[in-house]
Motif scaffolding. Structure first.
Motif, short mmCIF file in Angstrom:
data_model
loop_
_atom_site.label_atom_id
_atom_site.label_comp_id
_atom_site.label_asym_id
_atom_site.label_seq_id
_atom_site.Cartn_x
_atom_site.Cartn_y
_atom_site.Cartn_z
N VAL A 1 -8.13 1.12 -4.38
CA VAL A 1 -7.77 0.17 -3.34
C VAL A 1 -8.49 0.52 -2.04
O VAL A 1 -8.63 1.68 -1.68
N SER B 1 -1.50 4.78 -7.53
CA SER B 1 -1.70 3.33 -7.48
C SER B 1 -2.83 2.97 -6.52
O SER B 1 -3.40 1.89 -6.60
N ARG B 2 -3.15 3.87 -5.60
CA ARG B 2 -4.16 3.55 -4.59
C ARG B 2 -5.55 4.07 -4.92
O ARG B 2 -6.44 4.04 -4.10
N SER C 1 3.83 1.06 -6.18
CA SER C 1 3.16 1.47 -4.94
C SER C 1 3.61 2.82 -4.43
O SER C 1 2.93 3.45 -3.63
N ALA D 1 -3.75 5.08 3.13
CA ALA D 1 -3.93 3.96 2.22
C ALA D 1 -4.92 4.30 1.11
O ALA D 1 -5.12 3.53 0.19
N LYS D 2 -5.56 5.46 1.25
CA LYS D 2 -6.42 5.96 0.17
C LYS D 2 -5.56 6.83 -0.73
O LYS D 2 -4.43 7.16 -0.38
N LEU E 1 0.81 -1.22 0.00
CA LEU E 1 0.00 0.00 0.00
C LEU E 1 0.84 1.27 0.00
O LEU E 1 0.30 2.36 0.06
#
Ligand SMILES: Nc1ncnc2c1ncn2[C@@H]1O[C@H](COP(=O)(O)OP(=O)(O)OP(=O)(O)O)[C@@H](O)[C@H]1O
Ligand SMILES: [Mg+2]
Lengths: 286, 279
Positions: A84, A80-81, A75, B93-94, A58
């Motif tokens: 996700v 890339s996120r 990542s 993480a976003k 992540l």
């Protein structure tokens, strides 16, 4: 060919511990490919580097050597996120928000269209079974409820890839079964899911492929069906099995050169027993 | 671009909400209001402008003291709880850049400080106005028919205080971005604040330093630490008629600009320090 959902290539992650530059190798030369629309389980004992691997994927930790890509994008890049969702282990959220406000906040951060936020939040709350508790502050949630709101938070923006770190920790068997169902439903919608757990019985039911890690290394990897079935044995299920019938069966098998190795009474799992007797559990709300 | 602003504002709003729903903030507000209002009851026998000055000094002192506590403690607490509770993990993480996260945090506390200073300055203004009106009735000759307090000056000064607290908040954010405990951030930030308050002494003695290397060092340090003394223009802005020298029209703007520059510098440093932090 399309890039895999996650590609981890020769990943090494060292943690510096102490002042004298001691290093602890949490992940040691791991290479994995996780394909699109697959449920992938990362298994292993405590401290073997599962969570660390996920965090590197992540982009929350920087790899020491090697790297990861999500749908072909490294990542280290924020983009890339875009697609996700992530549930960290032992999640803990903004206590002063209600469940609904929390999900709205995460949806906004992920740039969900303003008009769609409200119905989506309601839908996700329903999916994780928190509709009744939606307007209570997260600070008052039980451990299992936190876990559920965590999953809700990970899927609220409808991502393609969902990474769940121990999704069923602290959740009762009914909830775990519901989460397993949810994971299967997500797979049916075409999502890719990476999860880690050490509750193996649950993993077995949902994962397509698993990797087993030990001390930072992947020691075994493959399809669950391939890894678990004993191809050289078969079992029969019989309703009543008198002693005489057994002798006949043994004789018949002997004719073909086969041998009966044992007779057991199949047992249902404790989980199933629990589910059967508790129905829809949990305290009633007034 | 739109998305970036949207994310920063969302995080800022959430931070603000977090702070407002904490007991600490409410207690601090009640305490400061009580303090400002109570200044009325410290009887001063020099009626007239002396009493008004006393109320103003007392009120501005309360805003500065509690504002500083709020700026440091709230920033450190709000930032640290994100790390501690691992909520920072879920946000980062976003698709959120780390600098967006920090900017959002800063904006939230900055907004909190805006509400705080506006509220306090408003109450102080009401207190002054009320007292001034009743004093004018009784001792009209002292006033010469016009009001002594410049309320526009009070508003302008409140904005400057807000920017100053913003600088303090940015400094705390910078310290928090590399420190590992809440207490450490709070202590170091207060320490830096004291240096900033007192650094004019170093500036004054700068002239008398002979050694050029030392002179350069002091000069460099005085650039790094903003000079909070610059913001002490309350008396002149509130009581322009009594002041011996007037501020030129541009001065408050300059002071404000000075604050804004330091806010950007320290938030920038915080972003740099936080960039590679393992959370
Ligand atoms: N920030 C950190 N600093 C130093 N060491 C760390 C850090 N994070 C993890 N470790 C170490 O890395 C190793 C792997 O940790 P990790 O959290 O990945 O384990 P895990 O497989 O998720 O275990 P669990 O099943 O208990 O969650 C552990 O030995 C842990 O002590
Ligand atoms: Mg873990």
């Amino acid at each position: 060919m399309e890039a895999p959902a996650i590609r981890i290539h020769s990943l090494v992650k060292d943690f510096r511990i102490g002042l004298r530059g001691w290093k602890l190798r949490a992940v040691d030369d791991v290479s994995l490919d996780i394909h699109d629309n697959e449920v992938y389980g990362l298994l292993g004992p405590n401290g073997c580097g599962k969570s660390t691997t996920m965090k590197v994927v992540l982009g929350l930790l920087e790899p020491t050597v090697g790297g990861c890509e999500i749908y072909g994008v490294p990542s280290s890049q924020v983009k890339s996120r875009l697609n996700v969702g992530f549930l960290p282990e032992a999640p803990y959220f903004y206590r002063y928000l209600t469940g609904r406000e929390l999900l709205k906040f995460y949806a906004k951060v992920c740039s969900v269209e303003p008009g769609k936020i409200k119905p989506r939040v309601t839908e996700v709350l329903e999916m994780v079974g928190l509709t009744e508790a939606a307007d209570r502050r997260v600070g008052t949630y039980s451990k299992g409820m936190l876990q559920r709101i965590g999953i809700a938070q990970a899927i609220v923006h409808d991502p393609k890839l969902i990474i769940l770190d121990e999704p069923t920790a602290g959740v009762d068997p009914i909830g775990s079964a519901a989460i397993a169902d949810l994971i299967r439903a997500l797979k049916a919608q075409g999502k890719t899911i990476l999860l880690c757990s050490h509750l193996l019985a649950q993993v077995e039911g949902v994962c397509d492929r698993v990797a087993i890690m030990d001390r930072g290394k992947v020691v075994l990897e493959g399809k669950v069906d391939d890894l678990l079935s004993k191809h050289d044995q078969q079992s029969l299920l019989v309703d009543t099995f008198p002693e005489a019938a057994r002798a006949d069966v043994e004789a018949a098998l002997a004719k073909h050169g086969a041998k009966l190795t044992g007779v057991t009474t199949p047992r249902i799992s404790l989980d199933d027993l629990f589910l059967k007797h508790t129905g829809k559990g949990g305290p009633k709300q007034s | 671009m739109n998305g970036i602003c949207h994310r920063i504002l969302t995080i800022g709003r959430n931070t603000f909400l977090d702070a407002v729903r904490q007991k600490f903030f409410n207690a601090l507000v009640i305490l400061s209001v009580a303090l400002i209002v109570s200044s009325r009851f410290f009887r001063q026998f020099d009626f007239g402008s002396g009493e008004l000055k006393f109320i103003a000094d007392f009120g501005l002192g309360a805003i500065l003291l509690f504002g500083s506590i709020l700026a440091v403690v709230a920033t450190a607490q709000l930032f640290y709880s994100e790390i501690e509770n691992r909520t920072a993990l879920t946000i980062l993480a976003k698709p959120v850049h780390r600098w967006e996260f920090l900017a959002g945090k800063f904006l939230g506390v900055f907004l909190l400080l805006a509400v705080f200073t506006a509220l306090m300055a408003g109450i102080l203004g009401i207190m002054l106005y009320w007292r001034e009106s009743s004093l004018m009735d009784r001792y009209g000759d002292q006033f010469g028919g016009q009001r002594l307090v410049s309320y526009a000056g009070l508003a302008g000064f409140a904005v400057l205080q807000w920017l100053k607290l913003g600088v303090l908040c940015a400094i705390t954010l910078f310290v928090s971005s590399f420190s590992n405990t809440n207490l450490y951030s709070v202590v170091v930030s207060f320490f830096v604040m004291i240096i900033c308050q007192l650094q004019y002494i170093a500036r004054d003695s700068w002239e008398s330093i002979g050694n050029p290397a030392l002179k350069g060092l002091v000069w460099g340090l005085s650039l790094l630490f903003p000079n909070f003394q610059m913001f002490n223009v309350g008396d002149v802005m509130l009581f322009p008629h009594d002041a011996t020298e007037q501020l030129s029209a541009g001065t408050p703007w300059m002071i404000g600009g000075y604050g804004v520059v330091y806010i950007f510098v320290f938030v920038g440093l915080a972003v740099f320090a936080f960039r590679r932090r393992e959370i």
